[in-house]
Design a protein around this motif. Structure first.
Motif, mmCIF file in Angstrom:
data_model
loop_
_atom_site.group_PDB
_atom_site.id
_atom_site.type_symbol
_atom_site.label_atom_id
_atom_site.label_comp_id
_atom_site.label_asym_id
_atom_site.label_seq_id
_atom_site.Cartn_x
_atom_site.Cartn_y
_atom_site.Cartn_z
ATOM 1 N N ALA A 185 -5.514 -46.640 -24.026
ATOM 2 C CA ALA A 185 -5.384 -47.887 -24.782
ATOM 3 C C ALA A 185 -4.647 -47.684 -26.106
ATOM 4 N N ALA A 186 -4.879 -46.558 -26.747
ATOM 5 C CA ALA A 186 -4.252 -46.342 -28.052
ATOM 6 C C ALA A 186 -2.745 -46.142 -27.920
ATOM 7 N N THR A 187 -2.315 -45.544 -26.810
ATOM 8 C CA THR A 187 -0.883 -45.238 -26.676
ATOM 9 C C THR A 187 -0.108 -46.320 -25.914
ATOM 10 N N HIS A 188 -0.779 -47.048 -25.028
ATOM 11 C CA HIS A 188 -0.060 -48.047 -24.219
ATOM 12 C C HIS A 188 -0.688 -49.433 -24.312
ATOM 13 N N GLY B 211 -8.962 -50.350 -30.658
ATOM 14 C CA GLY B 211 -9.402 -50.667 -32.015
ATOM 15 C C GLY B 211 -8.435 -51.584 -32.749
ATOM 16 N N ASP B 212 -7.489 -52.193 -32.009
ATOM 17 C CA ASP B 212 -6.494 -53.056 -32.625
ATOM 18 C C ASP B 212 -7.040 -54.485 -32.719
ATOM 19 N N GLY C 234 -7.458 -62.203 -29.677
ATOM 20 C CA GLY C 234 -7.066 -63.378 -28.894
ATOM 21 C C GLY C 234 -7.277 -63.147 -27.408
ATOM 22 N N ASP C 235 -6.909 -61.945 -26.956
ATOM 23 C CA ASP C 235 -7.098 -61.613 -25.532
ATOM 24 C C ASP C 235 -8.580 -61.644 -25.170
ATOM 25 N N PHE C 236 -9.407 -61.136 -26.075
ATOM 26 C CA PHE C 236 -10.846 -61.101 -25.800
ATOM 27 C C PHE C 236 -11.416 -62.521 -25.757
ATOM 28 N N ARG D 204 -18.050 -56.244 -29.324
ATOM 29 C CA ARG D 204 -18.993 -55.277 -29.922
ATOM 30 C C ARG D 204 -18.249 -54.032 -30.400
ATOM 31 N N ARG D 205 -17.330 -53.587 -29.559
ATOM 32 C CA ARG D 205 -16.624 -52.351 -29.882
ATOM 33 C C ARG D 205 -15.675 -52.545 -31.069
ATOM 34 N N VAL D 206 -14.982 -53.677 -31.076
ATOM 35 C CA VAL D 206 -14.004 -53.922 -32.140
ATOM 36 C C VAL D 206 -14.724 -54.226 -33.459
ATOM 37 N N GLY D 207 -15.820 -54.965 -33.344
ATOM 38 C CA GLY D 207 -16.664 -55.189 -34.524
ATOM 39 C C GLY D 207 -16.073 -56.113 -35.567
#
Lengths: 315, 473
Positions: free
Chosen positions: A187-190, A218-219, A224-226, A246-249
């Motif tokens: 997720a972080a790279t793509h 973490g972006d 919006g997608d969520f 929850r993860r993004v917070g």
């Protein structure tokens, strides 16, 4: 018949005794030669270091076994970065140290192919990456494909995510937790590829997996997608949206998380209760109090826990 | 009937009895050799355990299914603190330890209260599976993931059921009070669940004998082999049971037993079937058989898997009295399970469990032990009286002593080539010697102990015979 049983028994015993004798002797020799092996590895390491610096011979000492050279290179790779590391990989490639692993990647035994993946991942030279890509594309075992994909993910050699999904047959099969882990690691790279996939027509389990994965980046731009996923008709996608929140917070998701406490599906309400607790949404307190009498025992439990975790406790 | 007729009749009876014993021993050995072959095949094809996949998922706490480790405790005041600390220290992203004090008569609960600063909590019980009364629930102030359930005395099954009822995680790991879990045992055991499509309901793991090993603070520090021969024989037995029988049965989707010392179950399945039964001394075998039965009767797709890597260590009895109690209890438990689930025997509705595994259980646990024991007595006698050919008598002895030894050695070879957890070449040689010697005395004594279990079953004894432990080094 009786004579056959008698003979077979002794034959079987003789075979097994011979086998265990060989194994005990092999182990004993292993123990005895431990020091010699260590010395060989040091010699091989020194030879490679000299070659990297350009002051040594042009080839590794011929009397060293390939296993000792491979061990030495593996050890040095952990210590080296940048051009030195590239030079070492090129030397190992030149000495054809990866050939046994590349050959093993064609073995009919999944066990050997899996071991080959370990070696190929560890070194990650262009030839190693290429072999891993072939395994991902053509292997008959889905577990081996997934192992190859995990190795390629670490080496940055995975094909585009759409192709990876197709190679892992995720359009037809339900993703497992390991698939989620694999995509989360990407997720972080793509993130842009995951976002692109989410904008297309995909199966609900796949959508849920991608939402889970995307939240690992973490972006905050993905909120919006969520939010869109939270309005999905499939409960597992809505659940994934709540886990992502929850993860993004980010407190900005409060507006769409709170209504999900009244979701018609119990496991979504469970996720919603856990999410409001984690994010400290105190405005959820009245709804949570109602949920303590929910028909589902799990909703009641999680609502009770959420109330005790929110600032101010369960009061 | 005159004397000659009577002698003729007796001779005929002895002949057929000898032949029956011989055939049963042949079948048992044949089954063992097939299991060894299937296990070798499974190991041959199975990727060796690597840390890579675990690395991939263990970083994401959300991805690892949370686990409740349920540890029943009865009169464990001397060791409970160390045991609980070791459980809390297991490598796993999210696990909770539920200690169930099963009405201990000593100070187990006071020690727990003192050492972990327990405070009473009001925790809802999701399912009340126990038959005894819950006295209190506590949570530790020092370790948020430690829950202690204090209850009236039942038995292990009742204590575990109480723990399952209070578990709130999707997976529960049921262990014995004296089990020593490998530090990465949970990670290893949970791996099949990471590749699960939703049908996996239980996972068992390999268990080894801890006698002789160095244990500190409830954790294994150094692997060694036991000094006592009785424990060494059990090392060989555990290898046979876990590396051949269980691996082979799991490979054939027919695993019937997940040891009570370590099992990882889907909590919802345990609740659905009502947890462990209280009225049997073989609750671990009965539970897995009941899972098979329940899923097959209700057409629920399910899988039960086995992890051959060592996940747990357990103490083996080192006295004959302790061994006798343990083996008699296992035997009685197997017979009780067979009695309860006799409907499954040769019933095609239960697939290979009913058609293959349950009949094998009959051969292994009902007629096998007495047949072998009777064979030892009657076959040499029949040969001496001229009723039986010397070839048949020698073949019987070859099967029991020689073939049995070869099977044990074969299992040890499998362990050495695949897992290599025997510390040194000298230890490997010692275990190989034990594998030979165990066939001359130990094996026969075990058969006698199993007869004691049959007797207990026939008498419908319900008491739990304790196995004396000497503790760890």
């Amino acid at each position: 018949m009786a004579a056959l049983v008698y003979e077979l028994s002794f034959l079987f015993l003789a075979g097994m005794l011979a086998l265990i004798t060989v194994l005990v002797v092999r182990r004993w020799q292993d123990e005895k030669n431990r020091g010699a092996r260590e010395r060989m590895r040091h010699r091989a390491a020194r030879a490679y270091l000299a070659r990297i610096e350009g002051g040594g011979e042009s080839a590794a000492p011929a009397d060293l076994p390939p296993a000792a050279k491979l061990e030495a290179v593996s050890h040095l790779l952990r210590l080296m970065r940048g051009t030195e590391r590239d030079r070492l990989l090129a030397l190992a490639d030149e000495d054809r140290l990866f050939d046994p692993a590349i050959a093993a990647s064609n073995s009919s035994r999944p066990a050997r192919r899996s071991e080959a993946i370990l070696t190929l991942e560890q070194f990650g030279s262009p030839r190693c990456v290429q072999t891993l890509q072939v395994l991902l594309a053509n292997d008959a075992s889905m577990t081996i494909k997934l192992e190859a994909a995990a190795a390629l993910a670490r080496l940055g050699g995975l094909p585009p995510l759409r192709d990876t999904i197709s190679l892992l047959a995720l359009e037809a099969n339900r993703p497992t937790r390991l698939h989620v882990a694999l995509f989360a690691s990407l997720a972080a790279t793509h993130p842009e590829q995951i976002r692109q996939l989410l904008s297309e027509e995909i199966t609900p389990p796949l959508r849920a997996m991608l939402i889970d994965a995307l939240s690992s980046s973490g972006d905050l731009a993905d909120l919006g997608d969520f939010e869109r996923a939270a309005a999905d008709e499939e409960p597992e996608v809505r659940s994934a949206a709540l886990r992502a929140a929850r993860r993004v917070g980010d407190p900005r998701c409060e507006a769409w998380v709170l209504p999900m406490l009244t979701d018609p599906v119990d496991f979504v309400r469970v996720q919603a209760a856990q999410t409001v607790a984690k994010l400290g949404f105190t405005r959820a307190r009245p709804k949570l109090k109602q949920l303590t009498t929910d028909e589902s025992v799990w909703v009641r439990i999680r609502a009770g826990e959420a109330l005790s975790l929110l600032p101010g406790g369960a009061s | 009937m005159n004397g000659e007729d009577a002698f003729y009749f007796a001779a005929e009876a002895v002949f057929w009895l000898s032949l029956a014993c011989f055939v049963i021993v042949v079948i048992r050995n044949l089954v063992s050799v097939i299991q060894l072959a299937v296990a070798s095949w499974a190991f041959w094809n199975r990727p060796r355990p690597t840390a890579r996949l675990i690395d991939l998922w263990s970083k994401g706490v959300d991805l690892a299914p949370p686990i409740s480790v349920i540890a029943p405790a009865y009169n464990e005041e001397l060791s409970i603190t160390q045991s609980v600390k070791a459980l809390l220290a297991l490598e796993y992203p999210e696990h909770e330890v539920i200690v169930v004090n099963d009405g201990s008569k000593d100070a187990t609960i006071d020690v727990l209260k003192r050492d972990f600063e327990l405070v009473p909590i009001d925790r809802p019980q999701v399912a009340a599976l126990q038959v005894t009364r819950i006295l209190a629930i506590y949570r530790s102030r020092t370790h948020r993931n430690l829950i202690v359930v204090d209850k009236e005395n039942g038995r292990k099954a009742d204590a575990v059921n109480a723990g399952i009822g209070f578990a709130q995680t999707p997976l529960v790991c049921v262990i014995d009070a004296d089990s020593i879990i490998e530090s990465d045992g949970l990670l290893r055991a949970v791996e099949p669940y990471m590749l699960d499509d939703g049908s996996l309901v239980a996972v068992g793991g390999a268990i080894r004998v801890v006698n002789g090993c160095e244990v500190r603070g409830g954790s294994l520090r150094k692997i060694a082999i036991p000094r006592e021969w009785l424990a060494r024989f059990q090392v060989v037995e555990y290898l046979r049971a876990f590396l051949t029988a269980r691996v082979a049965n799991a490979e054939l989707d027919s695993l019937l037993l997940i040891s009570g010392a370590f099992g990882l179950f889907r909590r919802s399945m345990l609740v659905e079937i009502g947890g462990y039964r209280h009225d049997t001394v073989g609750e671990d075998l009965e539970l897995v058989v009941r899972i098979h039965r329940h899923c097959r009767e209700n057409n629920i797709p399910y899988k039960i898997e086995f992890v051959p890597e060592i996940v747990c260590w357990t103490e083996a009895p080192i006295s004959l009295a302790g061994l006798r109690n343990q083996r008699a209890r296992w035997q009685q438990g197997a017979l009780e399970t067979l009695g309860t689930h006799r409907k499954m025997l040769f019933n095609p509705r239960y697939g290979r469990i009913g058609m293959l595994m349950m009949p094998l259980l009959v051969i292994e646990d009902v007629i096998g032990p007495p047949a072998e024991l009777i064979g030892y007595l009657i076959i040499p006698a029949a040969w001496a009286l001229g009723i039986l050919s010397p070839e048949l008598a020698l073949a019987f002895l070859a099967l029991t002593f020689v073939f049995g030894t070869a099977l044990s050695i074969g299992t040890l070879a499998l362990e050495e080539t695949q897992l290599r957890r025997t510390p040194t070449a000298a230890d490997l040689a010692s275990i190989a010697v034990a594998a030979i010697v165990e066939n001359f005395g130990y094996r026969q004594v075990n058969l006698v102990f199993r007869l004691a279990g049959i007797k207990r079953y026939l008498r419908r004894e319900t008491g739990w015979s304790a196995v004396p432990r000497v503790g760890f080094n």
